[in-house]
Scaffold this active site. Structure first.
Site, PDB file in Angstrom:
ATOM      1  N   THR A  51       0.864  -1.190   0.000  1.00 35.26           N
ATOM      2  CA  THR A  51       0.000   0.000   0.000  1.00 35.26           C
ATOM      3  C   THR A  51       0.896   1.235   0.000  1.00 35.26           C
ATOM      4  O   THR A  51       2.120   1.103  -0.047  1.00 35.26           O
ATOM      5  CB  THR A  51      -0.903   0.032   1.253  1.00 35.26           C
ATOM      6  OG1 THR A  51      -0.074   0.324   2.380  1.00 35.26           O
ATOM      7  CG2 THR A  51      -1.610  -1.289   1.483  1.00 35.26           C
ATOM      8  N   CYS A  52       0.283   2.421   0.070  1.00 32.93           N
ATOM      9  CA  CYS A  52       1.086   3.647   0.121  1.00 32.93           C
ATOM     10  C   CYS A  52       1.964   3.652   1.364  1.00 32.93           C
ATOM     11  O   CYS A  52       3.016   4.273   1.389  1.00 32.93           O
ATOM     12  CB  CYS A  52       0.192   4.878   0.215  1.00 32.93           C
ATOM     13  SG  CYS A  52      -1.099   4.940  -0.961  1.00 32.93           S
ATOM     14  N   GLY A 187      -6.582   6.436  -8.673  1.00 34.62           N
ATOM     15  CA  GLY A 187      -6.520   5.910  -7.303  1.00 34.62           C
ATOM     16  C   GLY A 187      -7.829   6.143  -6.564  1.00 34.62           C
ATOM     17  O   GLY A 187      -8.448   7.199  -6.706  1.00 34.62           O
TER      18      GLY A 187
END
Lengths: 425, 269
Positions: A51-52, A187
């Site tokens: 993930t980020c 996103g």
């Protein structure tokens, strides 16, 4: 024994965004990467959560040192070893549960992480990279996370990235009505933030490398579609640019923004860079009247806004502790199950053989009902005799004492063959 | 003048300006015990009423709003607060900028009571009134523009440094501050221009020369050039935000120097 298990990775807490960018894995490439990790020497099962905020590998193998060494090599190639954390067995189990329940997130209660881990698990499972251990562990961790969310206030009053984006935009522009919000990429978080701004009166434009995708997203969210080649024009006319492309290099450079600012005649420009790797050159933030926030900035602000959640977090940790204990007990019980089954079979078989022998000669006068009553009595006796040893075995299954007792029982009652029969059955 | 009434009005107004400034600053700083912004506004409004009463009483006593540097300073203080309250009626959520306006007003009001020597030239006649009135109106607008610029720089620093708690939440949005600053300069500049033009005639008529007066004129022209530059560069080259705020502060500093020049000259024997 519970299954051997190791987690290696980097996250927002241990690692600066510059390094996270180097280990970042896009959704499109996750399948290939997890297969290659599964192919590392010693790795029997693997899944990757990317993930980020984190890139973590959950893996199993017979020799955990070898597995951890192979994974360390994977992160070493990307320069992330100084920031790497490693959790094994119980610690790894606890980490996996905490990640799913969002207790390891910068903001406890983050609603997205569970979905992200589920997606990561689905990708690994579909790629054939998971097995007995992860297929049992992860669904159980998902259940625990749902229970934490249902039974505690961890998800209540959540300050989100979207609400921070709205506050910031208001702090810069004041009224949002008529402001132009541009989403670069597709996103979910970026679109979520943009939707919040649109709800407050802003206009939406979506730009994507694939124009068809931009058209679809714009139609879905009620905005105008643009190809990414319109970037210069969008920078000049947009007020808020939300970036979330999967690009591995900067999509928005300092020179482009500098040129756009001349055309904007000094009007403020707010850039929100949610992508990892980052889409916007960080030097853009040094320009006059340009305000740049990346994912770490936003999440820090979100965390500050959520600081009064200590009570909910404590309650969530307690629920999670119960779930972890329950899972461990189940695993222990499962570990002792073959010995217990073999022992019961051995006792039942012996009792049955003796009963049949007695019924053939000394007790052949018994009626059918008496014979059945005798069978039931013998079954009950076996169950009662084995109740205490079964409980003891289950309780101590994951300890050295438990393993020793299992071995003793195997030797004393010659259970090896019975266990083999059980497994083949 | 009726000192038995004018003096209490003056001191009460000064006290209320002080209280308004303290309340608004406390609100802006976000002290542990939160001070509602409305308190500051109430103090400010009450102060304006008493200040106005003081002005009227003084005028009835034969000392008009432009009759000397002391009177002019008091008038300027009143104009500043009226200008700020006017801006507040046009744009909401700018009350907290009063945290910068109220202390400046108090300073001007107190300075108007400082001992002064002879008046600067012959401050009578329509031309003088037009000259002083224009300069004061321009300066009042610039004072509000200065407060907006100061608030802008603080808010911009908060946003750039990503400190979004406290002061960020209480100050108005950057674009609002920038826009109001621009409008105030746009109103103040024509008034100052008129003041400078009429000042040329006044200068010919009065004998207030000397090196300090010449220096004062240069600085006055400098202030005009800076404010004109802020407007022209904004329209022609898109100089907004930080640059415009810094230009406004520089222009206001020059205007304050001109006022200080008058003050110094009035104090000379």
């Amino acid at each position: 024994m519970t299954s051997r298990f190791v987690v290696l990775g980097v996250n927002h807490r241990t690692t600066p965004i510059e390094t996270r960018e180097r280990v970042a894995v896009t959704a499109d490439s996750l399948d290939g990467v997890v297969r290659s990790v599964r192919g590392l020497p010693g790795v029997r099962e693997a899944m990757m959560v990317a993930t980020c905020n984190r890139v973590e590998v959950y893996a199993t193998g017979d020799d955990l040192d070898a597995v951890a060494g192979a994974l360390r090599g994977y992160f070493d190639q990307r320069g992330a070893v100084p920031y790497l954390y490693e959790h094994r067995d119980d610690a790894g189990l606890r980490h996996a549960f905490r990640v799913c329940a969002s207790l390891d997130s910068l903001v406890p209660g983050d609603a997205q992480i569970l979905g992200q881990v589920k997606e990561a698990f689905a990708v690994a499972r579909d790629a054939g990279c998971t097995g007995q251990v992860l297929n049992k562990l992860m669904p159980r961790a998902f259940l625990a996370a749902r229970r934490v969310r249902a039974e505690t206030a961890i998800g209540h009053g959540q300050v989100s990235i979207a609400s921070v984006a709205v506050d910031l935009t208001r702090g810069i522009f004041g009224d949002l009505a008529g402001r132009q919000v541009v989403v670069l990429g597709a996103g979910k978080m970026a679109l979520g933030a943009a939707r919040s701004l649109v709800r407050h009166g802003a206009r939406l434009a979506v730009a994507n490398r694939s124009y068809e995708k931009a058209v679809a997203l714009a139609a879905e969210h009620g905005g105008a579609a643009h190809p990414l080649t319109d970037l210069a024009m969008l920078l000049q006319h947009g007020d808020v640019i939300v970036c979330s492309t999967g690009a591995s290099t900067y999509v928005v450079t300092r020179d482009e923004v500098q040129r756009a600012m001349k055309g904007r005649r000094g009007r403020s420009l707010f850039l929100i860079d949610i992508a990892v790797p980052r889409n916007v050159d960080p030097r853009v933030g040094d320009l006059d009247n340009v305000y740049l926030y990346n994912i770490d900035d936003l999440e820090r602000i979100v965390a500050e806004g959520s600081s009064s959640r200590a009570a909910a977090t404590t309650a969530a940790e307690r629920v999670l502790g119960e779930e972890i204990d329950a899972y461990r007990n189940e695993q222990r019980a499962r570990g002792a199950a073959p010995v217990i089954t073999a022992l019961r079979q051995r006792f039942r078989a012996t009792a049955k053989a003796e009963l049949e022998r007695s019924l053939a000669k000394p007790l052949k006068h018994l009626t059918v009902d008496d014979r059945k009553a005798l069978e039931v009595m013998l079954d009950a006796m076996v169950n009662k005799l084995l109740h205490a040893p079964t409980m003891a075995l289950r309780k101590q299954a994951d300890t050295p004492d438990g393993a020793q007792r299992e071995e003793s029982l195997r030797a004393l009652f010659d259970l090896a063959d019975a266990e083999h029969d059980t497994e083949t059955a | 003048m009726s000192p038995w009434l004018a003096n209490p009005a003056f001191y009460l107004a000064a006290t209320l300006y002080g209280l308004a400034g303290a309340a608004l600053l406390a609100h802006l700083a976000g002290t542990r015990r939160q001070v509602p912004v409305v308190w500051g506004l109430r103090f400010l409004t009450a102060a304006v009423v008493l200040h106005g009463l003081h002005e009227v009483l003084r005028w009835t006593d034969g000392r008009g709003p432009f009759s000397g540097i002391r009177e002019s300073l008091s008038t300027l203080a009143l104009l500043v607060v009226l200008a700020f309250l006017g801006v507040r009626r046009v744009r909401q959520r700018v009350e907290v900028v009063g945290a910068f306006v109220a202390p400046l007003t108090l300073l001007m009001l107190l300075a108007s009571r400082a001992p002064a020597g002879r008046p600067v030239g012959h401050l009578g006649g329509a031309l003088i009134a037009l000259h002083v009135g224009s300069v004061l109106m321009g300066t009042a607008a610039f004072t509000v523009a200065f407060a907006m610029a100061l608030a802008y720089l603080i808010q911009e620093r908060q946003v750039k440094r990503k400190h979004l708690k406290g002061v960020f939440q209480r100050l108005p949005p950057l674009d609002v501050l920038d826009d109001l600053g621009y409008r105030c300069v746009a109103v103040g500049l024509p008034a100052l221009t008129l003041g400078i033009v009429t000042g040329l005639f006044v200068g010919v008529r009065t004998s207030t020369g000397g090196p300090l007066a010449a220096w004062q004129q240069y600085v006055g022209m400098g202030a005009w050039i800076v404010f004109a530059g802020v407007l022209v560069l904004r329209l022609a080259a898109g100089w907004r935000g930080r640059r415009a705020a810094l230009g406004t502060i520089l222009g206001y500093a020059s205007a304050v120097l001109v006022l200080a020049g008058y003050y110094l000259r009035s104090g000379r024997p």
